[in-house]
Design a protein around this motif. Structure first.
Motif, PDB file in Angstrom:
ATOM      1  N   ARG A  93       0.803  -1.234   0.000  1.00 23.04           N
ATOM      2  CA  ARG A  93       0.000   0.000   0.000  1.00 23.04           C
ATOM      3  C   ARG A  93       0.838   1.287   0.000  1.00 23.04           C
ATOM      4  N   ILE A  94       1.950   1.258  -0.707  1.00 23.23           N
ATOM      5  CA  ILE A  94       2.788   2.452  -0.834  1.00 23.23           C
ATOM      6  C   ILE A  94       2.472   3.129  -2.160  1.00 23.23           C
ATOM      7  N   GLY A  95       2.011   4.360  -2.101  1.00 26.68           N
ATOM      8  CA  GLY A  95       1.754   5.122  -3.307  1.00 26.68           C
ATOM      9  C   GLY A  95       3.059   5.687  -3.865  1.00 26.68           C
ATOM     10  N   TYR A  96       3.201   5.635  -5.180  1.00 29.24           N
ATOM     11  CA  TYR A  96       4.409   6.157  -5.840  1.00 29.24           C
ATOM     12  C   TYR A  96       3.989   7.125  -6.941  1.00 29.24           C
ATOM     13  N   VAL A  97       4.493   8.360  -6.869  1.00 30.36           N
ATOM     14  CA  VAL A  97       4.214   9.373  -7.896  1.00 30.36           C
ATOM     15  C   VAL A  97       5.534   9.889  -8.427  1.00 30.36           C
ATOM     16  N   ARG A  98       5.716   9.765  -9.727  1.00 35.76           N
ATOM     17  CA  ARG A  98       6.912  10.264 -10.403  1.00 35.76           C
ATOM     18  C   ARG A  98       6.542  11.539 -11.160  1.00 35.76           C
ATOM     19  N   ILE A  99       7.240  12.651 -10.848  1.00 35.07           N
ATOM     20  CA  ILE A  99       7.057  13.905 -11.576  1.00 35.07           C
ATOM     21  C   ILE A  99       8.345  14.169 -12.352  1.00 35.07           C
ATOM     22  N   SER A 100       8.250  14.150 -13.678  1.00 37.64           N
ATOM     23  CA  SER A 100       9.446  14.305 -14.510  1.00 37.64           C
ATOM     24  C   SER A 100       9.768  15.750 -14.814  1.00 37.64           C
ATOM     25  N   GLN A 101       8.767  16.636 -14.761  1.00 36.55           N
ATOM     26  CA  GLN A 101       8.971  18.076 -14.893  1.00 36.55           C
ATOM     27  C   GLN A 101       7.685  18.768 -14.470  1.00 36.55           C
ATOM     28  N   PHE A 102       7.754  20.056 -14.201  1.00 43.11           N
ATOM     29  CA  PHE A 102       6.590  20.807 -13.739  1.00 43.11           C
ATOM     30  C   PHE A 102       6.063  21.672 -14.882  1.00 43.11           C
TER      31      PHE A 102
END
Length: 450
Positions: A194-203
């Protein structure tokens, strides 16, 4: 429009200025030393226009004079003509033609800050720190970044060969096929336990909504027992829009400061706050992953969540790009991109030149690091603005240390090579494993929001 990151496939340009004697007829004396000598500038332009070995248009000379003036200020100020201004706007829309990488100027040679996920540059395994020494048969030594960009871009489906210098390796050629770059700046998945993972490559323009949708989706996927923790992966993220960074931070904070910008003028002072009830994951612990290729907007998010005790920052020292560029359109003549202020975290520390020091230093294993070694950081760029120190209105207020770590550990964090882009988020990603395992620590070892 306030920009918090370099342009895509165009970042910072610091030009070398060579001093040459000017004929005495143009050495005009000025009585008022505070007024720019426009006569001298016009005189030199006329001299070049009349006497240079090849004809040069007045418009080209004026444009180059503006670029030279602004490029000398710092690595991020610049003049953009109409075409460059339109290209910048296209870049920020999240869809453009090209190869998919950010570049900067290093010692007169363009180098890669980071390839963008799922683009030709990333698939070719280009790495942060790679120097582009040739495009086709043309050397890039001393070439402006805009000219390099123009050579790299072209019709989708067409090919371009670039020569890469990586660390101490022999130069090698890479053939890339240009394509329309459609950037999905946010990706997410529910990891085991139950670990959420969010990858943001640029804004970019789509990041705010993308991040909010990702959190909503993760909560739905973890329905029942709920999320055990959230990892926000900002490694190799060169930044982007200030507004996107504020929105992402605001989705995990309830009111209070996210970041402030402070410049010379009163209208250059502003504090950006989170919504009063903005936290979409109340009570869920958060880890933010950063490294030496995390810059600008990435550093704003990491610094805000670290200062507000909403997240634990894990990884290595970030890039240190803490200046604000304001894009000022000039009707019919493009725009000026001018550094007008510096970013400060909620506790009043400047990001500029120093970056964000992780709470937990975790280097990528040697076999997962880029082969070119540590990156050149903001502090090493020609003309980079020095860190101004702690911002605090109280006379005699002591600076707040960013970390209690010994200096040797901070240095270790600053000079560690980042992970290879093709490994980020994959099962073998060692830094991500450390972040996921962090949630098994007792609650007392984790920060509580404030």
């Amino acid at each position: 429009m306030i920009k918090a990151r370099p342009l895509v496939i165009r970042v910072v340009a610091a030009v070398s200025i060579v001093a040459v004697p000017i004929v005495s007829a143009l050495a005009l004396q000025r009585e008022d030393k505070t007024t720019p000598d426009l006569g001298l500038l016009a005189g030199v332009i006329q001299l070049v226009n009349r006497a240079y070995v090849h004809p040069v248009g007045q418009d080209a000379l004026t444009k180059d004079a503006l670029k030279g003036m602004l490029n000398r200020l710092d690595p991020h100020s610049d003049y953009m003509d109409e075409d460059e201004f339109k290209q910048m706007q296209t870049d920020m829309s999240g869809q453009f033609g090209g190869l998919g990488m950010q570049i900067t100027a290093q010692g007169g040679v363009p180098s890669i800050v980071s390839p963008i996920d799922d683009t030709p540059a990333a698939r070719a395994r280009l790495e942060p720190g790679d120097m582009i020494i040739k495009v086709g048969a043309t050397s890039t030594q001393g070439m402006s970044l805009r000219k390099v960009v123009d050579m790299l871009r072209g019709e989708p489906g067409s090919k371009v060969t670039i020569t890469i210098l990586r660390g101490k390796e022999e130069p090698f050629d890479v053939s890339l096929t240009r394509e329309i770059i459609r950037v999905a700046s946010v990706k997410s998945e529910l990891k085991p336990d139950r670990i959420g993972y969010v990858r943001i490559s640029q804004f970019g323009n789509d990041t705010s909504e993308g991040f909010k949708s990702a959190l909503t989706r993760l909560k739905t996927d973890a329905a029942g027992t709920g999320l055990k923790g959230l990892v926000i992966d900002l490694r190799n993220d060169p930044g982007g829009l200030l507004t996107a960074a504020v929105d992402v931070s605001g989705n995990l904070l309830n009111g209070g400061a996210v970041v402030s910008i402070r410049g010379r003028e009163a209208n250059d002072q502003h504090v950006f706050n989170a919504p009063a009830k903005g936290d979409m994951l109340p009570g869920v612990p958060v880890v933010v992953l950063i490294n030496g290729a995390s810059a600008s907007a990435s550093e704003i998010v990491a610094g805000a969540l670290q200062d507000r005790k909403r997240a634990t920052v894990i990884g290595t020292q970030s890039f240190g790009k803490g200046s604000v560029q304001t894009v000022i359109p000039i009707k019919g003549h493009g725009a000026v991109r001018l550094t007008t202020a510096l970013y400060y975290t909620p506790s009043g520390r400047s990001i500029q030149d120093d970056g964000i020091t992780p709470d937990v230093i975790e280097e990528a294993p040697k076999d997962q690091q880029i082969s070119g070694g540590p990156l050149v950081r903001e502090s090493a760029l020609s003309g980079a603005i020095a860190n101004p120190g702690q911002f605090d209105k109280r006379p005699g207020a002591a600076a707040k240390p960013q970390t209690d770590m010994p200096a040797k550990d901070v240095n270790k964090a600053a000079y560690s090579a980042p992970i290879r882009a093709d490994l980020i988020g994959k099962p073998e990603d060692a830094q991500l494993k450390v972040a996921v395992n962090y949630f098994d620590k007792p609650p007392a070892a984790q920060p509580s929001a404030r």
